[in-house]
Design a protein around this motif. Structure first.
Motif, PDB file in Angstrom:
ATOM      1  N   LYS A 174       0.736  -1.471  -0.162  1.00 17.40           N
ATOM      2  CA  LYS A 174      -0.015   0.329   0.275  1.00 17.40           C
ATOM      3  C   LYS A 174       0.981   1.498  -0.104  1.00 17.40           C
ATOM      4  O   LYS A 174       0.782   1.971  -1.055  1.00 17.40           O
ATOM      5  N   PHE A 175       2.531   1.227   0.863  1.00 14.69           N
ATOM      6  CA  PHE A 175       2.515   2.607   0.876  1.00 14.69           C
ATOM      7  C   PHE A 175       3.425   2.247  -0.221  1.00 14.69           C
ATOM      8  O   PHE A 175       4.029   3.824  -0.741  1.00 14.69           O
ATOM      9  N   GLU A 176       3.909   1.275  -0.679  1.00  8.14           N
ATOM     10  CA  GLU A 176       5.021   1.856  -2.332  1.00  8.14           C
ATOM     11  C   GLU A 176       3.682   1.630  -3.747  1.00  8.14           C
ATOM     12  O   GLU A 176       4.025   2.893  -4.239  1.00  8.14           O
ATOM     13  N   THR A 177       2.620   1.959  -3.208  1.00  9.20           N
ATOM     14  CA  THR A 177       1.419   2.572  -4.537  1.00  9.20           C
ATOM     15  C   THR A 177       1.345   3.871  -4.514  1.00  9.20           C
ATOM     16  O   THR A 177       2.053   4.238  -5.606  1.00  9.20           O
ATOM     17  N   ASP A 178       1.042   3.879  -3.101  1.00 14.27           N
ATOM     18  CA  ASP A 178       0.971   5.389  -2.676  1.00 14.27           C
ATOM     19  C   ASP A 178       2.347   6.129  -3.202  1.00 14.27           C
ATOM     20  O   ASP A 178       1.919   6.908  -3.661  1.00 14.27           O
ATOM     21  N   GLU A 179       3.265   5.652  -3.035  1.00 11.71           N
ATOM     22  CA  GLU A 179       3.930   6.462  -3.142  1.00 11.71           C
ATOM     23  C   GLU A 179       4.820   6.742  -4.602  1.00 11.71           C
ATOM     24  O   GLU A 179       5.301   8.020  -5.331  1.00 11.71           O
ATOM     25  N   LEU A 180       4.912   5.479  -5.319  1.00 13.13           N
ATOM     26  CA  LEU A 180       4.973   5.071  -7.234  1.00 13.13           C
ATOM     27  C   LEU A 180       3.908   4.693  -7.822  1.00 13.13           C
ATOM     28  O   LEU A 180       4.718   4.629  -9.109  1.00 13.13           O
ATOM     29  N   GLY A 181       2.931   4.524  -6.847  1.00 15.15           N
ATOM     30  CA  GLY A 181       1.870   4.398  -7.710  1.00 15.15           C
ATOM     31  C   GLY A 181       2.211   3.520  -8.751  1.00 15.15           C
ATOM     32  O   GLY A 181       1.282   2.506  -9.516  1.00 15.15           O
ATOM     33  N   ALA A 182       2.727   2.046  -8.095  1.00 13.90           N
ATOM     34  CA  ALA A 182       3.022   0.670  -8.665  1.00 13.90           C
ATOM     35  C   ALA A 182       3.149  -0.580  -7.832  1.00 13.90           C
ATOM     36  O   ALA A 182       3.601   0.310  -6.624  1.00 13.90           O
ATOM     37  N   VAL A 183       3.199  -1.545  -8.009  1.00 11.47           N
ATOM     38  CA  VAL A 183       3.287  -2.529  -6.877  1.00 11.47           C
ATOM     39  C   VAL A 183       4.790  -3.724  -7.584  1.00 11.47           C
ATOM     40  O   VAL A 183       4.092  -4.074  -8.768  1.00 11.47           O
ATOM     41  N   GLN A 184       5.372  -4.041  -6.683  1.00  9.86           N
ATOM     42  CA  GLN A 184       6.023  -5.214  -7.250  1.00  9.86           C
ATOM     43  C   GLN A 184       5.412  -6.360  -7.935  1.00  9.86           C
ATOM     44  O   GLN A 184       4.432  -6.652  -6.795  1.00  9.86           O
ATOM     45  N   PRO A 185       5.437  -7.465  -8.833  1.00  9.59           N
ATOM     46  CA  PRO A 185       4.990  -8.390  -8.637  1.00  9.59           C
ATOM     47  C   PRO A 185       5.659  -9.312  -7.540  1.00  9.59           C
ATOM     48  O   PRO A 185       6.934  -9.312  -7.068  1.00  9.59           O
ATOM     49  N   ASP A 186       4.904  -9.855  -6.965  1.00  6.53           N
ATOM     50  CA  ASP A 186       5.370 -10.854  -5.777  1.00  6.53           C
ATOM     51  C   ASP A 186       6.501 -11.950  -5.802  1.00  6.53           C
ATOM     52  O   ASP A 186       6.733 -12.068  -5.336  1.00  6.53           O
ATOM     53  N   ARG A 187       6.540 -12.421  -7.150  1.00  8.98           N
ATOM     54  CA  ARG A 187       7.343 -13.347  -7.224  1.00  8.98           C
ATOM     55  C   ARG A 187       8.833 -12.596  -7.083  1.00  8.98           C
ATOM     56  O   ARG A 187      10.489 -13.390  -7.050  1.00  8.98           O
ATOM     57  N   ASP A 188       8.459 -10.847  -7.079  1.00 10.26           N
ATOM     58  CA  ASP A 188      10.107 -10.587  -7.352  1.00 10.26           C
ATOM     59  C   ASP A 188      10.574 -10.229  -5.861  1.00 10.26           C
ATOM     60  O   ASP A 188      11.806  -9.663  -6.186  1.00 10.26           O
ATOM     61  N   LEU A 189       9.823 -10.427  -4.814  1.00  2.00           N
ATOM     62  CA  LEU A 189       9.824 -10.514  -3.222  1.00  2.00           C
ATOM     63  C   LEU A 189      10.609 -11.351  -2.833  1.00  2.00           C
ATOM     64  O   LEU A 189      11.016 -11.481  -1.921  1.00  2.00           O
ATOM     65  N   LEU A 190      10.386 -12.704  -3.162  1.00  3.45           N
ATOM     66  CA  LEU A 190      10.674 -14.013  -2.745  1.00  3.45           C
ATOM     67  C   LEU A 190      12.169 -14.199  -2.504  1.00  3.45           C
ATOM     68  O   LEU A 190      12.968 -13.754  -3.746  1.00  3.45           O
ATOM     69  N   GLY A 191      12.693 -14.084  -1.425  1.00  7.16           N
ATOM     70  CA  GLY A 191      14.050 -14.356  -1.476  1.00  7.16           C
ATOM     71  C   GLY A 191      14.665 -13.078  -0.494  1.00  7.16           C
ATOM     72  O   GLY A 191      15.751 -13.141  -0.220  1.00  7.16           O
ATOM     73  N   LYS A 192      13.817 -11.878  -0.690  1.00  7.94           N
ATOM     74  CA  LYS A 192      14.569 -11.132  -0.397  1.00  7.94           C
ATOM     75  C   LYS A 192      13.579 -10.518   0.634  1.00  7.94           C
ATOM     76  O   LYS A 192      13.362 -10.405   1.829  1.00  7.94           O
ATOM     77  N   THR A 193      14.725  -9.615   1.623  1.00 10.45           N
ATOM     78  CA  THR A 193      14.523  -9.344   3.099  1.00 10.45           C
ATOM     79  C   THR A 193      13.365  -7.860   2.425  1.00 10.45           C
ATOM     80  O   THR A 193      13.569  -7.223   1.860  1.00 10.45           O
ATOM     81  N   GLU A 194      13.061  -7.248   4.079  1.00 10.66           N
ATOM     82  CA  GLU A 194      12.079  -6.610   3.419  1.00 10.66           C
ATOM     83  C   GLU A 194      12.194  -5.025   3.087  1.00 10.66           C
ATOM     84  O   GLU A 194      12.379  -4.299   2.063  1.00 10.66           O
TER      85      GLU A 194
END
Length: 173
Positions: free
Chosen positions: A21-41
């Motif tokens: 939500k915060f990323e969308t509010d700031e950047l207007g887009a959200v990363q795909p879930d697959r791009d988050l795998l294995g990454k720390t917050e």
């Protein structure tokens, strides 16, 4: 009665939805879930420290589906404590307490431990989404699946993907 330690962020509170939500509010887009795998917050979200230090981040986090009903049952079957790291983000102290009061009103203030390091915590079972908290724990450990831990072997920890699996593992059948 066994002592059960339950983490808050990423286990009870859906902080990934908040990050999105915060990323969308700031950047207007959200990363795909697959791009988050294995990454720390911190690796996944460029401005994570800004987000978690923003008023309302913790207070308005969604509740993990199924957690309230299962937690009510666990509260009757275990000596239950919510243990959440909060000292790194001091604004979170009040918001986390308020959030728990709103969504888990059956828990008393005496069951809430907002701390710095979880290494001082003792119990029989710990449910958490971070290896750093589970690896040192002396009792049984349960790893709650989140994107940051999905690519890692759970090792000696039992992995659960949702609250239905938590119920199956910890509640009488």
């Amino acid at each position: 009665m066994q002592r059960l330690i339950v983490d808050m962020d990423g286990v009870l509170a859906d902080v990934y939805s908040q990050f999105r939500k915060f990323e969308t509010d700031e950047l207007g887009a959200v990363q795909p879930d697959r791009d988050l795998l294995g990454k720390t917050e911190r690796e996944a979200y460029k401005n994570v420290r800004v987000y978690v230090n923003s008023p309302g981040f913790f207070l308005n986090a969604p509740v993990m589906p199924g957690s309230v009903g299962v937690m009510e049952q666990l509260n009757r079957n275990y000596e239950l404590f919510i243990v959440s790291s909060a000292m790194e983000f001091p604004l979170s102290l009040y918001e986390k307490y308020q959030w728990l009061q709103q969504h888990f009103p059956f828990l008393s203030w005496q069951q809430i431990v907002l701390c710095g390091s979880k290494q001082v915590i003792a119990g029989d079972i710990m449910l958490d989404d971070h290896f750093k908290n589970l690896d040192h724990f002396k009792g049984k450990t349960i790893l709650f699946s989140q994107p940051h831990n999905m690519l890692k072997d759970p090792g000696s920890h039992t992995r659960v993907k949702d609250w239905r699996e938590v119920a199956h593992l910890l509640l009488p059948h």
